[in-house]
Design a protein around this motif. Structure first.
Motif, mmCIF file in Angstrom:
data_model
loop_
_atom_site.group_PDB
_atom_site.id
_atom_site.type_symbol
_atom_site.label_atom_id
_atom_site.label_comp_id
_atom_site.label_asym_id
_atom_site.label_seq_id
_atom_site.Cartn_x
_atom_site.Cartn_y
_atom_site.Cartn_z
ATOM 1 N N CYS A 15 57.102 93.996 32.221
ATOM 2 C CA CYS A 15 56.479 93.780 33.526
ATOM 3 C C CYS A 15 57.294 94.435 34.643
ATOM 4 O O CYS A 15 56.877 94.416 35.792
ATOM 5 C CB CYS A 15 56.337 92.280 33.804
ATOM 6 N N CYS A 30 62.038 87.358 29.223
ATOM 7 C CA CYS A 30 61.819 87.664 30.630
ATOM 8 C C CYS A 30 61.266 86.432 31.322
ATOM 9 O O CYS A 30 60.225 85.906 30.911
ATOM 10 C CB CYS A 30 60.855 88.838 30.779
ATOM 11 N N ALA A 45 59.977 86.273 34.193
ATOM 12 C CA ALA A 45 58.786 86.573 35.002
ATOM 13 C C ALA A 45 57.504 86.588 34.169
ATOM 14 O O ALA A 45 56.495 86.033 34.572
ATOM 15 C CB ALA A 45 58.980 87.915 35.716
ATOM 16 N N CYS A 46 57.534 87.225 32.998
ATOM 17 C CA CYS A 46 56.291 87.369 32.221
ATOM 18 C C CYS A 46 56.332 86.704 30.859
ATOM 19 O O CYS A 46 55.314 86.624 30.170
ATOM 20 C CB CYS A 46 55.919 88.850 32.075
HETATM 21 ZN ZN LIG Z 1 58.689 90.497 32.176
#
Ligand SMILES: [Zn+2]
Length: 167
Positions: A2, A16, A18-19
């Motif tokens: 991402c 990760c 974030a994703c």
């Molecule tokens: Zn990510």
């Protein structure tokens, strides 16, 4: 995946925040051959580059993606020293590590006792290897070898020759 900024924390697996993408740093696979002549001398290469430049190693190399380890064994020995393996037996495996562009990666080394049609076709790969030697196993010590796993494989081979049970 991402393109989110990576946090400082490291680990295996890497996830990760974030994703949620998770990456497992699994070992690479390498093969090594123990090739012994009629006088019980083992074939060693003298490494032409680091790691272990100038030290002894067993011939072999990394398994390509989609390749059988057995195919890699035959291919690497053909490429590296110009010999044709006609028969092989799995000996043992040992965990190793290898620095790719300064990044230490885990490796699983698979060792085979390999038999070649003839040692007379020997031809060294330019650049990778400086020289080669046929040495009695008893004349080689851990300090002579570039990789500790090669020493462990030689000990496993010697133990097998002496009829010690496999561990
Ligand atoms: Zn990510």
């Amino acid at each position: 995946m991402c393109a989110a900024a990576r946090s400082a924390e490291q680990g295996n697996p890497f996830s990760c925040a974030a994703c949620g993408y998770t990456h497992y740093f699994s070992p690479f696979t390498a093969v090594g051959a123990l090739i012994v002549d009629e006088q019980e001398q083992m074939l060693f290469i003298v490494r032409g580059k680091d790691p272990g430049k100038g030290k002894l190693g067993l011939p072999g190399g990394f398994v390509d993606a989609g390749e059988m380890a057995e195919q890699a064994l035959v291919r690497e020995i053909r490429e590296e020293v110009g010999l044709e393996i006609v028969r092989y037996e799995f000996l043992a495996s040992f965990p190793n590590s290898y620095a790719f562009s300064g990044v230490i990666c885990p490796v699983t080394d698979l060792f085979f006792v390999a038999h070649v049609a003839s040692l007379s076709n020997f031809q060294l790969q330019e650049g990778e290897i400086d020289d080669w030697k046929l040495l009695p196993v008893a004349n080689v010590g851990p300090q002579d070898l570039a990789f500790d796993t090669h020493w462990k494989a030689i000990q496993a081979y010697a133990g097998q020759r002496n009829g010690e049970p496999r561990t």
